[in-house]
Design a protein around this motif. Structure first.
Motif, PDB file in Angstrom:
ATOM      1  N   ARG A 167      51.492  58.214  62.550  1.00  0.00           N
ATOM      2  CA  ARG A 167      52.229  57.003  62.929  1.00  0.00           C
ATOM      3  C   ARG A 167      51.930  55.918  61.901  1.00  0.00           C
ATOM      4  O   ARG A 167      50.797  55.808  61.419  1.00  0.00           O
ATOM      5  CB  ARG A 167      51.767  56.518  64.288  1.00  0.00           C
ATOM      6  CG  ARG A 167      51.914  57.527  65.390  1.00  0.00           C
ATOM      7  CD  ARG A 167      53.262  57.436  66.045  1.00  0.00           C
ATOM      8  NE  ARG A 167      53.273  58.171  67.297  1.00  0.00           N
ATOM      9  CZ  ARG A 167      54.299  58.199  68.115  1.00  0.00           C
ATOM     10  NH1 ARG A 167      55.416  57.577  67.832  1.00  0.00           N
ATOM     11  NH2 ARG A 167      54.240  58.888  69.238  1.00  0.00           N
ATOM     12  N   TYR A 171      51.917  50.837  64.642  1.00  0.00           N
ATOM     13  CA  TYR A 171      51.354  51.365  65.890  1.00  0.00           C
ATOM     14  C   TYR A 171      49.875  51.021  65.997  1.00  0.00           C
ATOM     15  O   TYR A 171      49.377  50.699  67.068  1.00  0.00           O
ATOM     16  CB  TYR A 171      51.535  52.886  65.954  1.00  0.00           C
ATOM     17  CG  TYR A 171      52.979  53.308  66.033  1.00  0.00           C
ATOM     18  CD1 TYR A 171      53.615  53.418  67.260  1.00  0.00           C
ATOM     19  CD2 TYR A 171      53.709  53.593  64.885  1.00  0.00           C
ATOM     20  CE1 TYR A 171      54.936  53.806  67.340  1.00  0.00           C
ATOM     21  CE2 TYR A 171      55.030  53.980  64.948  1.00  0.00           C
ATOM     22  CZ  TYR A 171      55.648  54.080  66.179  1.00  0.00           C
ATOM     23  OH  TYR A 171      56.949  54.452  66.254  1.00  0.00           O
ATOM     24  N   LEU A 185      49.973  56.905  74.453  1.00  0.00           N
ATOM     25  CA  LEU A 185      50.706  58.086  73.975  1.00  0.00           C
ATOM     26  C   LEU A 185      51.478  57.769  72.699  1.00  0.00           C
ATOM     27  O   LEU A 185      51.448  58.511  71.720  1.00  0.00           O
ATOM     28  CB  LEU A 185      51.673  58.555  75.072  1.00  0.00           C
ATOM     29  CG  LEU A 185      52.673  59.625  74.654  1.00  0.00           C
ATOM     30  CD1 LEU A 185      51.986  60.978  74.520  1.00  0.00           C
ATOM     31  CD2 LEU A 185      53.821  59.735  75.656  1.00  0.00           C
ATOM     32  N   GLN A 186      52.160  56.641  72.715  1.00  0.00           N
ATOM     33  CA  GLN A 186      53.058  56.311  71.613  1.00  0.00           C
ATOM     34  C   GLN A 186      52.317  55.982  70.316  1.00  0.00           C
ATOM     35  O   GLN A 186      52.826  56.236  69.234  1.00  0.00           O
ATOM     36  CB  GLN A 186      53.935  55.116  72.020  1.00  0.00           C
ATOM     37  CG  GLN A 186      55.074  54.857  71.069  1.00  0.00           C
ATOM     38  CD  GLN A 186      55.689  53.486  71.293  1.00  0.00           C
ATOM     39  OE1 GLN A 186      55.096  52.624  71.939  1.00  0.00           O
ATOM     40  NE2 GLN A 186      56.868  53.292  70.763  1.00  0.00           N
ATOM     41  N   HIS A 194      48.933  63.806  69.445  1.00  0.00           N
ATOM     42  CA  HIS A 194      50.047  63.337  70.261  1.00  0.00           C
ATOM     43  C   HIS A 194      50.589  64.470  71.129  1.00  0.00           C
ATOM     44  O   HIS A 194      50.840  64.298  72.317  1.00  0.00           O
ATOM     45  CB  HIS A 194      51.156  62.764  69.364  1.00  0.00           C
ATOM     46  CG  HIS A 194      52.404  62.453  70.119  1.00  0.00           C
ATOM     47  ND1 HIS A 194      53.434  63.358  70.284  1.00  0.00           N
ATOM     48  CD2 HIS A 194      52.776  61.361  70.819  1.00  0.00           C
ATOM     49  CE1 HIS A 194      54.371  62.834  71.025  1.00  0.00           C
ATOM     50  NE2 HIS A 194      54.001  61.617  71.364  1.00  0.00           N
ATOM     51  N   ARG A 198      50.899  64.460  75.055  1.00  0.00           N
ATOM     52  CA  ARG A 198      52.255  64.430  75.636  1.00  0.00           C
ATOM     53  C   ARG A 198      52.413  65.461  76.751  1.00  0.00           C
ATOM     54  O   ARG A 198      53.241  65.290  77.643  1.00  0.00           O
ATOM     55  CB  ARG A 198      53.287  64.626  74.517  1.00  0.00           C
ATOM     56  CG  ARG A 198      54.702  64.672  75.009  1.00  0.00           C
ATOM     57  CD  ARG A 198      55.627  63.731  74.330  1.00  0.00           C
ATOM     58  NE  ARG A 198      56.995  63.975  74.706  1.00  0.00           N
ATOM     59  CZ  ARG A 198      58.023  63.221  74.371  1.00  0.00           C
ATOM     60  NH1 ARG A 198      57.826  62.155  73.628  1.00  0.00           N
ATOM     61  NH2 ARG A 198      59.232  63.503  74.753  1.00  0.00           N
ATOM     62  N   MET A 251      59.966  50.134  87.149  1.00  0.00           N
ATOM     63  CA  MET A 251      58.863  50.702  86.376  1.00  0.00           C
ATOM     64  C   MET A 251      57.532  50.500  87.086  1.00  0.00           C
ATOM     65  O   MET A 251      56.666  51.360  87.043  1.00  0.00           O
ATOM     66  CB  MET A 251      58.793  50.068  84.984  1.00  0.00           C
ATOM     67  CG  MET A 251      59.402  50.853  83.853  1.00  0.00           C
ATOM     68  SD  MET A 251      60.092  52.439  84.227  1.00  0.00           S
ATOM     69  CE  MET A 251      58.679  53.432  84.392  1.00  0.00           C
ATOM     70  N   ALA A 359      57.728  50.279  77.591  1.00  0.00           N
ATOM     71  CA  ALA A 359      58.751  51.200  77.081  1.00  0.00           C
ATOM     72  C   ALA A 359      59.862  51.435  78.095  1.00  0.00           C
ATOM     73  O   ALA A 359      61.000  51.701  77.719  1.00  0.00           O
ATOM     74  CB  ALA A 359      58.099  52.536  76.715  1.00  0.00           C
ATOM     75  N   GLY A 360      59.527  51.336  79.396  1.00  0.00           N
ATOM     76  CA  GLY A 360      60.494  51.764  80.388  1.00  0.00           C
ATOM     77  C   GLY A 360      61.337  50.668  81.005  1.00  0.00           C
ATOM     78  O   GLY A 360      62.266  50.957  81.745  1.00  0.00           O
ATOM     79  N   THR A 363      64.054  48.305  77.816  1.00  0.00           N
ATOM     80  CA  THR A 363      64.979  49.231  77.161  1.00  0.00           C
ATOM     81  C   THR A 363      66.167  49.538  78.070  1.00  0.00           C
ATOM     82  O   THR A 363      67.318  49.314  77.699  1.00  0.00           O
ATOM     83  CB  THR A 363      64.245  50.544  76.827  1.00  0.00           C
ATOM     84  OG1 THR A 363      63.436  50.907  77.950  1.00  0.00           O
ATOM     85  CG2 THR A 363      63.398  50.421  75.589  1.00  0.00           C
ATOM     86  N   ALA A 493      69.166  56.515  69.323  1.00  0.00           N
ATOM     87  CA  ALA A 493      68.665  55.420  70.170  1.00  0.00           C
ATOM     88  C   ALA A 493      67.384  55.809  70.894  1.00  0.00           C
ATOM     89  O   ALA A 493      66.576  54.956  71.239  1.00  0.00           O
ATOM     90  CB  ALA A 493      69.736  55.035  71.193  1.00  0.00           C
ATOM     91  N   GLY A 495      65.072  57.825  69.627  1.00  0.00           N
ATOM     92  CA  GLY A 495      64.129  58.378  68.663  1.00  0.00           C
ATOM     93  C   GLY A 495      64.525  59.806  68.335  1.00  0.00           C
ATOM     94  O   GLY A 495      65.653  60.240  68.614  1.00  0.00           O
ATOM     95  N   CYS A 501      61.939  59.694  73.033  1.00  0.00           N
ATOM     96  CA  CYS A 501      61.714  59.068  74.345  1.00  0.00           C
ATOM     97  C   CYS A 501      61.494  60.103  75.451  1.00  0.00           C
ATOM     98  O   CYS A 501      62.335  60.958  75.696  1.00  0.00           O
ATOM     99  CB  CYS A 501      62.922  58.204  74.704  1.00  0.00           C
ATOM    100  SG  CYS A 501      62.691  57.386  76.284  1.00  0.00           S
TER     101      CYS A 501
END
Ligand code: HEM
Length: 564
Positions: A167, A171, A185-186, A194, A198, A251, A359-360, A363, A493, A495, A501
């Protein structure tokens, strides 16, 4: 007075000291050459050296304290000016990326990017640069941007050199800004680590797990419909604000069983105010590593949000032990759903909880809000969607996720909105492995280079999509006519590849149900005086999309299907 360590003759002024500073600056540059300073130790060293110099001039050379401080301040000035000049010369004439075209100023220092990111203009500027300089351009001292869809597998794919990428520095900055200093995670740097991490998340987004979240999504959608109906009866509503509250509430509840009750109370909860301030800081300061890392030593929204996450998660863990909570993402991440313990440490779980919320929420909520905007802005689109939903669901609430997934126009309007306004608009950085990367067009990206693909740029490129700036959902519904292009490979969009995503299916559940129920429930229009041009100009990329209110008027449907 002990003998000076370094004998300097200060009887004829301080020129020797300034020459010494310049020499030290060149040595410092040599030491950090090829690497940007990453962490506060670099700044600490500088401050320590300055303090030591003041002390030495005062004690060893008997300069009054004020004079010693003034001399050292000037030495620091010479040091900074020399190192900047040295870096500028090196980066322009000798750097391994010197042959890549791009805006020259931006190749000199990441500082130059800060005003652009504060103004949220990165995707638009990068697009203009690509139009001017070509598909592979230099946008930072050691950073390239690529606007070629064919490069996606080469940079983000699961095999070959791309699997050896790590990354990019952005990041690491997001981690360095926090006091937990734990990867989520990201931000996990290597693709191998990762992939291992994941696996835990995959379970939380499996079909079985998603089924468990359905009820929660539906009840939150219904609450929005009720509230927007009630507030809409009094005057125009900002659909952007309602979708944002919805996104966070879902979320919180789906994530760790703790909603924010923002839709119910029609107010933004304190942690979310902090989060929104924090992400803007990350976007702007993420350009300069040590600047970012300094934030955690100051009281700031990021560390306050972090503290909130920590407390919330501790409570969630306690409740989990009583068996009260089920059907949330953390029941999987904590191993409760499988009756195992958590495989991650508490700091890692805290970092993941923050990621989930960030992230959730914005977006999906930005996409829902802008989809409704596009439907109302483009004549006939909203009525066409209403007709499609009516035909499938009649008087029944449009909340069956399997059937929603099959409505062609509904899915086309969501995809077209994501194409025009990708919520993650700027490139996702990778650091190339020592041997570099080869792009399909034959361009070799040298090792230890930061590289990303320009999502917004590729989505708005006429070589990928005919009439790229127009909202045309039909392009998703049939093969392109002769002379037209529809390059779906350019649509990224969510990734690409193994780091793409993980929440895409959940996002589509939320977006489909919300938009279908909205169209089913209301007749709507952009409010009088609302300017689409002004609104579109207000959309900024501040890590998440930031935008002006979308004021609309809503009234209960006049021509809704009636029971037979
Ligand atoms: C329209 C909605 C969404 C869009 C456009 C979107 C977009 C993206 C993109 C572009 C990435 C890649 C980021 C990167 O590589 O740095 C990503 C990653 C991620 N997204 Fe989403 N996302 C959406 C919704 C969601 C939702 C609803 C969730 C959670 C429930 C979610 C959770 C995540 C997570 C955890 C990652 C990190 C994945 C990894 O590193 O393996 N996203 N998303």
């Amino acid at each position: 007075m002990s003998a000076p360590l370094l004998k300097l003759d200060l009887s004829h002024g301080h020129t020797g000291l300034y020459v010494l500073s310049a020499a030290l600056a060149l040595l410092s540059h040599l030491a950090v050459q090829l690497r940007e300073p990453r962490a506060p130790p670099f700044v600490h060293l500088f401050l320590f050296a300055a303090a030591a110099a003041v002390y030495a001039l005062h004690t060893q050379y008997a300069l009054p304290l004020g004079t010693a401080a003034a001399v050292v301040a000037r030495m620091a000035g010479v040091w900074v000016a020399t190192i900047f000049a040295s870096m500028a010369i090196y980066r322009t004439f000798f750097h391994r990326l010197r042959r890549f075209p791009g805006p020259r100023r931006f190749a000199l220092s990441k500082f130059v990017s800060i005003p652009m990111d504060l103004a949220g203009q990165r995707p638009y500027r990068v697009t203009r640069w690509h139009e001017q300089y070509g598909s592979v351009i230099r946008i930072g001292p050691r950073e390239l941007s690529v606007a070629d869809p064919a490069a996606l597998p080469a940079i983000y794919g699961a095999t070959g050199a791309s699997a050896r990428c790590t990354r990019g520095p952005w990041y690491a900055f997001t981690v360095e800004s926090t006091r937990t200093s734990s990867y989520n995670l990201q931000s996990t740097p290597t693709m191998t680590d990762h992939a291992a991490r994941r696996k835990v998340w995959d379970a939380a987004f499996s079909l079985k797990a998603l089924k468990g979240y359905e009820e929660n999504v539906i009840s939150n959608v219904e609450l929005v419909i009720e509230q927007v109906g009630a507030y809409g009866a009094k005057g125009p509503v900002d659909v952007g604000q309602w979708m944002s509250w919805f996104g966070f509430d879902v979320m919180g509840e789906v994530g760790f069983g703790r909603g924010f009750d923002m839709v119910k109370s029609a107010t933004t909860a304190k942690p979310i105010v902090l989060l929104e301030q924090g992400v803007k800081l990350i976007m702007a300061s993420g350009n300069v590593a040590w600047l970012m890392a300094m934030f955690k030593y100051l009281p700031n929204p990021i560390v306050l949000f972090e503290a909130w996450i920590r407390e919330t998660l501790e409570q969630r863990v306690r409740e989990g032990k009583t068996g009260v909570v089920e059907h949330d993402v953390f029941s999987w991440l904590l191993g409760e759903a499988k009756n195992q313990g958590a495989t991650q440490t508490m700091p890692e779980l805290n970092a993941d909880a923050g990621l989930l919320i960030v992230a959730g929420s914005d977006t999906s909520s930005n996409t829902m809000a802008i989809t409704i905007y596009e439907l109302l802005r483009n004549s006939g689109a909203y009525a066409r969607l209403q007709a499609e939903v009516d035909e499938e669901f009649g008087i029944e609430n449009a909340t069956d996720f399997t059937r929603l997934g099959k409505l062609p126009y509904l899915n086309a309007v969501i995809n077209e909105t994501l194409r025009l306004w990708p919520p993650v608009a700027s490139g996702l950085q990778r650091n190339t492995p020592p041997e570099g990367l080869l792009l399909p067009d034959g361009t070799h990206i040298p090792g230890n280079t930061v590289v990303s693909t320009a999502t917004y740029t590729m989505h708005r490129d006429a070589r990928n999509f005919t009439d790229p700036h127009a909202f045309k959902p039909d392009r998703w519904l049939s093969k392109p006519a002769a002379g037209e292009v529809f390059n779906q490979r350019a649509f990224s969009a969510f990734g690409y590849g193994p780091t793409g995503c993980i929440g895409k299916n959940l996002a589509f559940m939320e977006m489909r149900a919300m938009i279908a129920r909205f169209a089913q429930s209301f007749d709507a229009q952009l409010a009088p005086g609302f300017s689409p041009e002004r609104f579109e100009a207000s959309i900024k990329d501040c890590f998440v999309l930031v935008k002006d209110p979308i004021n609309i008027t809503v009234t209960p449907r006049r021509n809704a299907p009636k029971p037979q």
